[in-house]
Design a protein around this motif. Structure first.
Motif, PDB file in Angstrom:
ATOM      1  N   ILE A 104      -3.757   2.345  -8.923  1.00  0.00           N
ATOM      2  CA  ILE A 104      -4.404   1.847 -10.150  1.00  0.00           C
ATOM      3  C   ILE A 104      -3.996   2.697 -11.350  1.00  0.00           C
ATOM      4  O   ILE A 104      -3.679   2.173 -12.426  1.00  0.00           O
ATOM      5  CB  ILE A 104      -5.934   1.825  -9.975  1.00  0.00           C
ATOM      6  N   ASP A 105      -3.987   4.015 -11.173  1.00  0.00           N
ATOM      7  CA  ASP A 105      -3.579   4.912 -12.255  1.00  0.00           C
ATOM      8  C   ASP A 105      -2.119   4.684 -12.643  1.00  0.00           C
ATOM      9  O   ASP A 105      -1.756   4.752 -13.823  1.00  0.00           O
ATOM     10  CB  ASP A 105      -3.785   6.371 -11.843  1.00  0.00           C
ATOM     11  N   TYR A 106      -1.284   4.412 -11.642  1.00  0.00           N
ATOM     12  CA  TYR A 106       0.134   4.144 -11.907  1.00  0.00           C
ATOM     13  C   TYR A 106       0.286   2.871 -12.741  1.00  0.00           C
ATOM     14  O   TYR A 106       1.085   2.825 -13.686  1.00  0.00           O
ATOM     15  CB  TYR A 106       0.892   4.022 -10.592  1.00  0.00           C
ATOM     16  N   PHE A 107      -0.473   1.847 -12.391  1.00  0.00           N
ATOM     17  CA  PHE A 107      -0.435   0.602 -13.165  1.00  0.00           C
ATOM     18  C   PHE A 107      -0.860   0.862 -14.613  1.00  0.00           C
ATOM     19  O   PHE A 107      -0.244   0.363 -15.553  1.00  0.00           O
ATOM     20  CB  PHE A 107      -1.330  -0.450 -12.515  1.00  0.00           C
ATOM     21  N   ASN A 110       0.846  -1.181   0.000  1.00  0.00           N
ATOM     22  CA  ASN A 110       0.000   0.000   0.000  1.00  0.00           C
ATOM     23  C   ASN A 110       0.884   1.235   0.000  1.00  0.00           C
ATOM     24  O   ASN A 110       1.971   1.223   0.587  1.00  0.00           O
ATOM     25  CB  ASN A 110      -0.928   0.032   1.215  1.00  0.00           C
ATOM     26  N   LEU A 111       0.427   2.289  -0.663  1.00  0.00           N
ATOM     27  CA  LEU A 111       1.147   3.556  -0.617  1.00  0.00           C
ATOM     28  C   LEU A 111       1.155   4.151   0.785  1.00  0.00           C
ATOM     29  O   LEU A 111       2.061   4.895   1.148  1.00  0.00           O
ATOM     30  CB  LEU A 111       0.487   4.558  -1.573  1.00  0.00           C
ATOM     31  N   LYS A 112       0.107   3.858   1.556  1.00  0.00           N
ATOM     32  CA  LYS A 112      -0.048   4.413   2.898  1.00  0.00           C
ATOM     33  C   LYS A 112       0.493   3.437   3.929  1.00  0.00           C
ATOM     34  O   LYS A 112       0.421   2.226   3.759  1.00  0.00           O
ATOM     35  CB  LYS A 112      -1.527   4.687   3.200  1.00  0.00           C
ATOM     36  N   GLY A 113       1.001   3.985   5.028  1.00  0.00           N
ATOM     37  CA  GLY A 113       1.365   3.171   6.163  1.00  0.00           C
ATOM     38  C   GLY A 113       0.207   3.099   7.157  1.00  0.00           C
ATOM     39  O   GLY A 113      -0.762   3.853   7.057  1.00  0.00           O
ATOM     40  N   GLY A 114       0.293   2.183   8.095  1.00  0.00           N
ATOM     41  CA  GLY A 114      -0.702   2.093   9.145  1.00  0.00           C
ATOM     42  C   GLY A 114      -2.057   1.598   8.696  1.00  0.00           C
ATOM     43  O   GLY A 114      -3.085   1.984   9.267  1.00  0.00           O
ATOM     44  N   HIS A 160     -12.058   7.771   2.445  1.00  0.00           N
ATOM     45  CA  HIS A 160     -11.811   8.362   1.136  1.00  0.00           C
ATOM     46  C   HIS A 160     -10.321   8.572   0.873  1.00  0.00           C
ATOM     47  O   HIS A 160      -9.870   8.438  -0.274  1.00  0.00           O
ATOM     48  CB  HIS A 160     -12.575   9.672   1.006  1.00  0.00           C
ATOM     49  N   LEU A 161      -9.534   8.881   1.901  1.00  0.00           N
ATOM     50  CA  LEU A 161      -8.100   9.048   1.699  1.00  0.00           C
ATOM     51  C   LEU A 161      -7.447   7.726   1.308  1.00  0.00           C
ATOM     52  O   LEU A 161      -6.561   7.689   0.442  1.00  0.00           O
ATOM     53  CB  LEU A 161      -7.449   9.611   2.961  1.00  0.00           C
ATOM     54  N   SER A 162      -7.873   6.652   1.951  1.00  0.00           N
ATOM     55  CA  SER A 162      -7.322   5.350   1.613  1.00  0.00           C
ATOM     56  C   SER A 162      -7.723   4.936   0.200  1.00  0.00           C
ATOM     57  O   SER A 162      -6.923   4.372  -0.554  1.00  0.00           O
ATOM     58  CB  SER A 162      -7.787   4.298   2.626  1.00  0.00           C
ATOM     59  N   LEU A 163      -8.956   5.237  -0.181  1.00  0.00           N
ATOM     60  CA  LEU A 163      -9.404   4.957  -1.547  1.00  0.00           C
ATOM     61  C   LEU A 163      -8.617   5.785  -2.563  1.00  0.00           C
ATOM     62  O   LEU A 163      -8.316   5.312  -3.660  1.00  0.00           O
ATOM     63  CB  LEU A 163     -10.893   5.232  -1.686  1.00  0.00           C
ATOM     64  N   ARG A 164      -8.280   7.013  -2.199  1.00  0.00           N
ATOM     65  CA  ARG A 164      -7.477   7.859  -3.095  1.00  0.00           C
ATOM     66  C   ARG A 164      -6.108   7.232  -3.328  1.00  0.00           C
ATOM     67  O   ARG A 164      -5.585   7.254  -4.454  1.00  0.00           O
ATOM     68  CB  ARG A 164      -7.335   9.260  -2.512  1.00  0.00           C
ATOM     69  N   ALA A 165      -5.510   6.666  -2.279  1.00  0.00           N
ATOM     70  CA  ALA A 165      -4.219   5.990  -2.439  1.00  0.00           C
ATOM     71  C   ALA A 165      -4.350   4.791  -3.370  1.00  0.00           C
ATOM     72  O   ALA A 165      -3.470   4.535  -4.202  1.00  0.00           O
ATOM     73  CB  ALA A 165      -3.692   5.549  -1.075  1.00  0.00           C
ATOM     74  N   PRO A 193     -19.370  -0.784  -2.517  1.00  0.00           N
ATOM     75  CA  PRO A 193     -17.987  -0.448  -2.884  1.00  0.00           C
ATOM     76  C   PRO A 193     -17.927   0.437  -4.125  1.00  0.00           C
ATOM     77  O   PRO A 193     -18.698   0.243  -5.069  1.00  0.00           O
ATOM     78  CB  PRO A 193     -17.354  -1.818  -3.167  1.00  0.00           C
ATOM     79  N   PRO A 194     -17.026   1.405  -4.141  1.00  0.00           N
ATOM     80  CA  PRO A 194     -16.829   2.229  -5.344  1.00  0.00           C
ATOM     81  C   PRO A 194     -16.160   1.418  -6.447  1.00  0.00           C
ATOM     82  O   PRO A 194     -15.713   0.293  -6.229  1.00  0.00           O
ATOM     83  CB  PRO A 194     -15.919   3.354  -4.846  1.00  0.00           C
ATOM     84  N   LYS A 195     -16.054   2.008  -7.637  1.00  0.00           N
ATOM     85  CA  LYS A 195     -15.511   1.292  -8.791  1.00  0.00           C
ATOM     86  C   LYS A 195     -14.086   0.812  -8.559  1.00  0.00           C
ATOM     87  O   LYS A 195     -13.685  -0.238  -9.072  1.00  0.00           O
ATOM     88  CB  LYS A 195     -15.565   2.180 -10.024  1.00  0.00           C
ATOM     89  N   ALA A 196     -13.315   1.570  -7.803  1.00  0.00           N
ATOM     90  CA  ALA A 196     -11.929   1.164  -7.537  1.00  0.00           C
ATOM     91  C   ALA A 196     -11.857  -0.169  -6.800  1.00  0.00           C
ATOM     92  O   ALA A 196     -10.848  -0.870  -6.861  1.00  0.00           O
ATOM     93  CB  ALA A 196     -11.219   2.243  -6.721  1.00  0.00           C
ATOM     94  N   MET A 197     -12.940  -0.522  -6.116  1.00  0.00           N
ATOM     95  CA  MET A 197     -12.989  -1.764  -5.345  1.00  0.00           C
ATOM     96  C   MET A 197     -13.831  -2.825  -6.057  1.00  0.00           C
ATOM     97  O   MET A 197     -14.393  -3.707  -5.418  1.00  0.00           O
ATOM     98  CB  MET A 197     -13.560  -1.486  -3.953  1.00  0.00           C
TER      99      MET A 197
END
Length: 248
Positions: free
Chosen positions: A159-162, A8-12, A149-154, A193-197
Motif C-alpha cells: 500500500i505504501d509503495y502504491f 503478494n510480496l510474500k510466498g506461500g 501481523h507479518l502478512s499484514l506488514r507485507a 480487520p485493521p485499517k489496511a484491510m
C-alpha cells in the motif's frame, strides 16, 4: 477485456491456488479466460496440466514475436494457459534491459482482447520491475493475506509503495487467505480487520487440506473437490469480483 492479478510480496500465502481456482470459475461462467503463469516455479502450470515452455522467448517481450505462440490449451473449456518456465526468472532483467518503462506487459496483453474476456496473472512474490509492469497492466489486484501481523506488514508495504508511486490504491483488493478460525489471532483479525484491510473481500479462504490436495489432483477444487468448504469459499470470492471483471 479485464486483467486480474493475484499478487503478494510474500510466498506461500495461497496466491497460486487462488489464481487457478478463480481462472477456472471465470471460464466456467462463460468468460474466455487466459491464465498467464509468470512465476518461474510454474505451480499454476502444474495445476492446469500445462507443460512448461521449452525455452524462454525473449522475442515475445521485445514485441517481435506474438504472445499467442506461447498459449496452450488446458483440459477445461474456455480456459487457456501461458505456462511458466524456469528461465522466466530472468524476466525482470529482460524488461529492464529492453524497455525501462512499465508498459511492456500491458502492451503484450492488449491484443489478446480479440480472443479473451479475462486475463489472470499468477505473479511471483517480488517487488520488482516486473511487479511495476503488473501494477500497470492489471485492472484489479487481489492480494491474499494470511491473518498474521507479518502478512499484514507485507500488505502495508505494498500500500505504501502504491502511495509513493502515485498508483491507484483502488486497484488493490486484499482477501483473507489460509485462515484458521481456531487460532485466536486469525479469528480476531478477521472479525476486526485493521485499517489496511478496510476494503477486504467478504470471502475468507480457509487453510484446508483440500487446497493442498490440488497438487495431487492437478485440478481446480471445483473439479477435484467441489463439495469442499474451500471450494465454496473460492466461489464466493469469484462472485464478489465477477461483476467488475465482466465489464468490457
Amino acid at each position: 477485456m479485464k486483467t486480474l492479478a493475484i499478487y503478494n510480496l510474500k510466498g506461500g500465502v495461497g496466491k497460486t491456488a487462488a489464481a487457478v481456482n478463480l481462472a477456472y470459475l471465470a471460464a466456467q461462467s462463460g468468460l474466455h479466460t487466459l491464465l498467464w503463469d509468470l512465476d518461474p516455479q510454474g505451480a499454476a502450470s502444474w495445476y492446469l496440466q500445462g507443460e512448461a515452455a521449452r525455452a524462454p522467448d525473449k522475442t515475445v517481450w521485445r514485441g517481435t514475436s506474438p504472445i499467442g505462440r506461447r498459449i496452450v490449451e488446458t483440459p477445461y473449456d474456455h480456459l487457456h494457459l501461458i505456462p511458466a518456465d524456469l528461465d522466466s526468472r530472468h524476466l525482470d532483467v529482460w524488461l529492464r534491459k529492453d524497455d525501462n518503462s512499465h508498459d511492456r506487459l500491458r502492451t503484450l496483453i492488449e491484443p489478446l482482447s480479440e480472443q479473451y474476456s479475462l486475463v489472470v496473472l499468477d505473479c511471483p512474490p517480488s517487488l520488482s520491475h516486473l511487479a511495476d509492469n503488473i501494477f500497470a497492466a492489471a485492472d484489479r489486484i487481489l492480494v491474499p493475506t494470511v491473518p498474521t501481523h507479518l502478512s499484514l506488514r507485507a500488505l502495508m508495504t505494498l500500500i505504501d509503495y502504491f502511495k509513493a508511486n502515485e498508483l491507484p490504491r483502488a486497484r488493490l483488493r486484499p482477501f483473507w487467505s489460509m485462515a484458521d478460525r481456531r487460532r485466536g489471532l486469525h479469528r480476531g483479525l478477521i472479525e476486526q480487520p485493521p485499517k489496511a484491510m478496510k476494503d477486504v473481500c467478504a470471502a475468507v479462504i480457509p487453510y484446508a487440506a483440500s487446497v493442498e490436495r490440488m497438487g495431487e489432483a492437478r485440478a481446480p477444487l471445483e473439479v477435484s473437490e467441489p463439495s469442499s468448504y474451500a471450494a465454496e469459499c473460492y466461489r464466493a470470492l469469484w462472485a464478489e469480483n465477477a461483476n467488475y471483471l465482466r465489464r468490457g
